[in-house]
Design an enzyme around this catalytic site. Structure first.
Site, mmCIF file in Angstrom:
data_model
loop_
_atom_site.group_PDB
_atom_site.id
_atom_site.type_symbol
_atom_site.label_atom_id
_atom_site.label_comp_id
_atom_site.label_asym_id
_atom_site.label_seq_id
_atom_site.Cartn_x
_atom_site.Cartn_y
_atom_site.Cartn_z
ATOM 1 N N GLU A 163 -31.352 -3.935 62.636
ATOM 2 C CA GLU A 163 -31.794 -5.320 62.747
ATOM 3 C C GLU A 163 -30.671 -6.261 63.188
ATOM 4 O O GLU A 163 -30.497 -7.344 62.624
ATOM 5 C CB GLU A 163 -32.395 -5.797 61.404
ATOM 6 C CG GLU A 163 -33.643 -5.005 61.014
ATOM 7 C CD GLU A 163 -34.299 -5.525 59.726
ATOM 8 O OE1 GLU A 163 -35.529 -5.508 59.654
ATOM 9 O OE2 GLU A 163 -33.574 -5.944 58.799
ATOM 10 N N GLU A 177 -40.667 -9.124 47.835
ATOM 11 C CA GLU A 177 -40.785 -9.631 49.199
ATOM 12 C C GLU A 177 -42.189 -9.456 49.744
ATOM 13 O O GLU A 177 -42.752 -10.374 50.322
ATOM 14 C CB GLU A 177 -39.774 -8.900 50.116
ATOM 15 C CG GLU A 177 -39.941 -9.279 51.581
ATOM 16 C CD GLU A 177 -38.951 -8.549 52.500
ATOM 17 O OE1 GLU A 177 -38.118 -7.767 52.004
ATOM 18 O OE2 GLU A 177 -39.021 -8.775 53.727
ATOM 19 N N ASP A 192 -40.927 -0.236 55.192
ATOM 20 C CA ASP A 192 -40.129 -1.309 54.582
ATOM 21 C C ASP A 192 -40.771 -1.903 53.333
ATOM 22 O O ASP A 192 -41.364 -2.982 53.413
ATOM 23 C CB ASP A 192 -39.880 -2.421 55.607
ATOM 24 C CG ASP A 192 -38.841 -3.415 55.123
ATOM 25 O OD1 ASP A 192 -38.244 -3.180 54.062
ATOM 26 O OD2 ASP A 192 -38.634 -4.425 55.819
ATOM 27 N N LYS A 247 -34.651 3.638 51.774
ATOM 28 C CA LYS A 247 -35.759 2.910 51.150
ATOM 29 C C LYS A 247 -36.857 3.889 50.754
ATOM 30 O O LYS A 247 -37.045 4.925 51.404
ATOM 31 C CB LYS A 247 -36.321 1.874 52.126
ATOM 32 C CG LYS A 247 -35.387 0.693 52.363
ATOM 33 C CD LYS A 247 -36.065 -0.413 53.163
ATOM 34 C CE LYS A 247 -35.064 -1.560 53.386
ATOM 35 N NZ LYS A 247 -35.664 -2.714 54.090
#
Lengths: 695, 695
Positions: free
Chosen positions: A268, A369, A341, A336
């Protein structure tokens, strides 16, 4: 009331049990000792002092009982583990003793049996990742600003209040076994490695140390250029390597027990070794070599993906599997839980169990999130339990993710687990009173990855909601909660927590749907969002692929073949729409709207019913909560009640947005018995656009 | 598509049946004739030409059948009534013939039996009140701007398109028996009486005349001063009287069949005779004397109230009862159905039946000011039926409001009924497709005040939603709708309409609550709204009077004693909380939150269940509507579907706002089986404030 006001009134954290309880600041550490205890400890250390003080203040056993704290090597005890008994705690280390003390006190408070037992941690390193920026903001933080960093000219000064809060933070972590903190965002500012910030880091580390918490930092791979003045950050350049060696030495001179680096590289937009034609292994190993002499670790993140034609879900595996075996012993790859994600539901990342010659650690996200942030009541332990108990089949049946990562299956040198923190400056630390349960649950699972989410919820509720009415709900003598409290409070609240994540999946992304969030903020729905010029893999249609034929991402051999990254029999099971579990169906398959599900309904109807059920579930949570009112202080009661209302409204928005959007493709009617949408799609799209403009 | 575009494409209204039907512009006039008919009419007039043309275009009887139109005096036929038969329509007047034609065609289209029958109107004057301002805005209008007036430099020009629209308007009114239109707002601009506006009024009147519609104007009582240049508007001043006489003469020279004046005087800031120390009678009579020579009427509104200590509900009665018998024959007092102001539910105004020596006419509100405007589906005929059938007991049992106003009980010289129009420039005239049913129902009830709301709904649905699929749903030969259509469309949609007003009462103001609307816009809830400096009788707390003890307005002898304005046995029945009907309970009583209702529940629980039920009812409407999709064109289907969603969301807001607000006083828990609020009170209050700021 703000945290600062609270802390002004408090005197010293270990003496601050009398803080008003209703604001949630005391977390699960609300137990008050009523009886005196006779603590015997032959050794002295700051950590042992804390252990003794905790016992004296929180003792709920018989009065004047004797308890012995013994630091003594014992092969049955691993690492920071301990041997616990009614009147004796033994450990190899001082911190082991402190963990034993917290365990003993938890058992006293929750009424659990205390018998002689050895308790060893599942993971050597149990780490919180703080995505805290140096200006005090927190990426994906929903509970105020950073407790470590702040903006402005006094940003580097450390006040008494700061230290007090860090100590409270350290104590809370120690009480659940967390032993590491990465203090800054993985999207790391190079400035963290400048002298000023390292000095402040040292001050934090000094407060955390007696609680057994090692300090780690996220580093920016381009630091040698940005703050070191070098022309390159190429990991194979000797000047670069030397720069890191010097920097590491500088850090250890300040913080002798420094834990190491966390690195987000070539991900990213972050710099990394690939910028210089090197591999992740080249980059990680260079840092590892610098840290190795001091016992430091490199946690290298596998969260990488590019806007290429390759299915995003496949990219981490594609990139890291070829490097298996090339990493130094003190490198651990941080993966992760899912391949995309932190979605409400994902299958486990196929890297778990696949990288057999490399240490691999799971990264979980405590901050919500993608799960309603600090508004939705979502207890995450059920999700983590599902993940840890997922069978990778990599070494035959029973090769769960837990076994693949905790050293029981592979002889990996280091074991670790990370959780992205949900902690901020809000008086209750986490924004939502129930979000504290996720911090708690992460710690408990990091210590013992075979705990059930139900057991953890049970503990947490008892520790968090009892004994705050003025009159004790606990029968201290027998350590038993009143039957009324257990039946009418504990049970319904626990059930609500246990159902909460599935409810969120239902109203957000059932049946394997994923990443159909509104852009940027990841809070509400945005299945329609796909402006030109935006990376396709950042837009929801990339993931749901709804069209006139059907919905879902074909990851079988006819599609991206991501399924091939899984070990058999998973590969075959996931590949076949008849055997693929419903919960992952649209993760692996693009299926016609009228596909017949296992229960005989069409996919479309099933999708509708899931969304509808999600809304109904939240409505039930509202009723549950209203009905336990008399067991909860008014402040936390009304906070949760208020948030549940918003959650219910949001759930409705999710349902309406997704069903109305998808219906444009399915063109099928809603099932007759489904409650109708109350929002209009155009309004929702407009609001979504406006919300982004405001940002 | 805007109305203007439509009208450009249409050629002439009577030939415009081919207009695309889906936009709702054709109202209930969608029937297309398929067979030819042989119309015989001995007389000629513009009205009779229309009658003949309607028959030729809309005939659905046997082909080549003969039908005779006969204008001939008949004592059995009253006023504009008619005698109808399969092949003959007889009437005293040309317009009676046209009404007979519309009746015959309605019966053909709805499959009703046609047998010889005399149909006489209940009221002599059946009038729409347009609250249209001269700048083209419409007070309480929710369907675009005025079709009569507009802003700007071409405000007084009359275009072909204007005339076309007025003709469509006139035809629609004539088809349901409406024979009068007050063209401008009761809050009247004096400018309406200037030469320019009178000239335009004449042009409108010319278009309306062939359809039997007389034109009326609202006048400002201060006109002699404002536009006449006089020093006073004192009704007993001879110059003033002369000014009005001259003005009336001027009007009749332009519009020989001018209907008369509607006057809002000494009400909500409008000027009136009291400004000069005179009574309402003085003012009305002066105008009546000017109009009398030309056969004109004065409709004088009784909607008066002052911010005095007297209960607002009592004031109209207090002020007008002493004047009973003092008004001229051509004055009629126009009284709103309830004593306050067009609320979702009110008991009838006690003036009905009480003023025995004065002509009194009901004023109903077709535009949904207080009933969800053009968003909520609320069929008002059930409310009007409830009102018209209310027994005043003024001349013993059976003295219904209908009987008290239509001349059957009192020998009042003139009878009339007014409806505040919901018509605007929107292509479908009324904003909401179902709002057309309220225009339709008003006309039908004005013609026949004993019709049931069910009968009217039945007719309206058949006329409005059949025969628009390309294939006719009607079996023209037998005039019977298909059983499938009747069972699966007509019945559920009719039931939805019949339940809709009670649903609105449930989610807005159940159990006799009233006027707890958000200020100004009267759309959403505002039970909290009571800023300092605002007239108390304009704030919701004035009406609900919620406090720690209970809720409701005590209008018994211990309170305002408004109940004394009702005839026995109503007075006694309403006075006693045990006999007062639940629907008016909090209108007449302030009762404790734990008051035990007739069904054994507490008042608080009952209130909660009513609000909850209201929301559920709207959800049911949504399901009903979705399930009739295949019977409705897509344009109207999706319009209604979209609006129902908003209605459902609004209903939720109503419920949440009222229950959360009132709960601050009741401090009682919500019943366990009630669905919880999803909005937070503070958010709702904030939004309410913001909405007012925007305005």
């Amino acid at each position: 009331m703000s945290r600062k006001i609270i802390t002004i009134f408090s005197f010293f954290v270990l003496l601050s049990f009398d803080l008003q309880a209703e604001d949630g600041h005391d977390l699960w550490l609300r137990g008050k000792g009523t009886n005196s205890v006779n603590v015997i400890c032959s050794k002295k250390s700051p950590t042992l002092s804390i252990a003794m003080q905790e016992l004296r203040q929180g003792w709920q056993g018989k009065t004047n009982e004797k308890i012995e704290l013994v630091v003594k090597s014992d092969k049955a005890i691993k690492g920071d583990g301990f041997r616990i008994g009614k009147n004796r705690i033994q450990a190899n280390t001082d911190i082991g003793i402190l963990y034993g003390v917290y365990e003993l006190m938890r058992r006293q408070q929750t009424g659990e049996n205390i018998y002689e037992e050895v308790c060893n941690p599942s993971y050597e390193r149990r780490i919180l990742n703080h995505w805290d920026n140096l200006d005090g903001t927190i990426e994906r933080g929903y509970a105020g600003s950073s407790i470590f960093w702040r903006k402005g000219k006094d940003s580097l000064t450390v006040t008494y209040t700061d230290k007090q809060l860090w100590q409270e933070y350290a104590r809370a972590n120690a009480s659940i076994g967390i032993n590491g903190s990465v203090l800054n965002n993985v999207n790391a500012s190079p400035a963290i490695l400048t002298a000023d910030y390292l000095k402040k880091t040292k001050e934090i580390a000094d407060v955390l140390r007696p609680y057994g918490i090692r300090t780690y930092l996220s580093v920016n791979f381009a630091s040698p250029q940005v703050i070191g003045g070098l022309k390159t950050s190429d990991p194979l350049n000797s000047e670069v390597a030397q720069w890191w060696k010097n920097k590491v030495k500088e850090i250890y001179s300040l913080i002798p027990d420094f834990g190491g680096f966390l690195v987000k590289a070539n991900s990213e937009g972050q710099p990394g070794p690939q910028d210089f034609g090197r591999t992740h292994a080249d980059g990680a190993n260079m840092l590892a070599d610098a840290l190795s002499p001091f016992g430091g670790m490199v946690m290298w993140r596998a969260f990488v993906y590019n806007p290429s034609d390759e299915d995003r879900a496949k990219q981490a595996y594609s990139e890291f599997m070829p490097l298996d075996g090339q990493f130094r012993d003190n490198v651990i790859i941080q993966v992760k839980n899912g391949p995309i994600d932190f979605q409400p539901r994902e299958p486990f990342s196929p890297l778990f169990g696949a990288m057999k010659k490399t240490s691999v650690m799971p990264e979980l996200q405590i901050t919500q999130e993608y799960l309603g942030q600090s508004v939705h009541l979502v207890y995450l332990a059920t999700m983590w339990e599902e993940f840890l108990k997922s069978d990778t089949y990599q070494e035959g049946k029973g090769s769960t993710v837990a076994c693949c990562t905790d050293g029981s299956l592979f002889p990996q040198k280091h074991t670790a687990i990370a959780g992205v923190s949900n902690i901020g400056s809000d008086v209750n630390w986490c924004g939502h009173p129930f979000a504290q349960s996720n911090w708690y649950a992460f710690g408990r699972l990091a210590w013992n990855n075979s705990l059930s989410s139900e057991q953890i919820a049970d503990e947490w509720i008892k520790l968090t909601f009892s004994d705050n009415s003025g009159e004790s709900e606990i029968d201290v003598e027998n350590s038993i909660y009143s039957p009324d409290w257990q039946v009418n409070f504990l049970q319904p609240v626990k059930q609500m927590m246990l159902n909460s994540r599935e409810a969120a999946v239902n109203y957000m992304m059932p049946l394997g749907l994923h990443h159909i969030f509104a852009a940027d903020h990841h809070y509400g729905p945005g299945p329609w969002w796909a402006p030109t010029g935006v990376r396709k893999d950042w837009t929801p249609p990339y993931y749901h692929k709804a069209d006139s034929i059907g919905i879902g991402f074909d990851r079988t051999a006819t599609g991206s073949n991501a399924v091939s990254q899984y070990q058999e029999p998973l590969q075959s099971m996931f590949s076949n729409s008849q055997t693929c579990p419903d919960i992952y169906l649209l993760w692996f398959h693009h299926l016609p709207w009228n596909f017949i599900m296992k229960d005989g309904q069409t996919l479309w109807d099933e999708l509708c019913y899931h969304y509808d059920k999600g809304v109904r579930q939240v409505r039930e949570f509202q009723k549950t909560w209203d009905q336990v009112q008399r067991y909860v202080d008014s402040e936390r009661f009304s906070q949760v009640q208020t948030k549940l209302r918003e959650q219910c409204m949001n759930a409705q928005v999710w349902k309406d947005a997704c069903l109305l959007y998808f219906r444009q493709f399915s063109k099928m009617p809603f099932p007759n018995d489904m409650e109708r949408p109350v929002n209009n799609l155009e309004d929702l799209i407009k609001k979504d656009e406006q919300s982004r403009k405001i940002k």
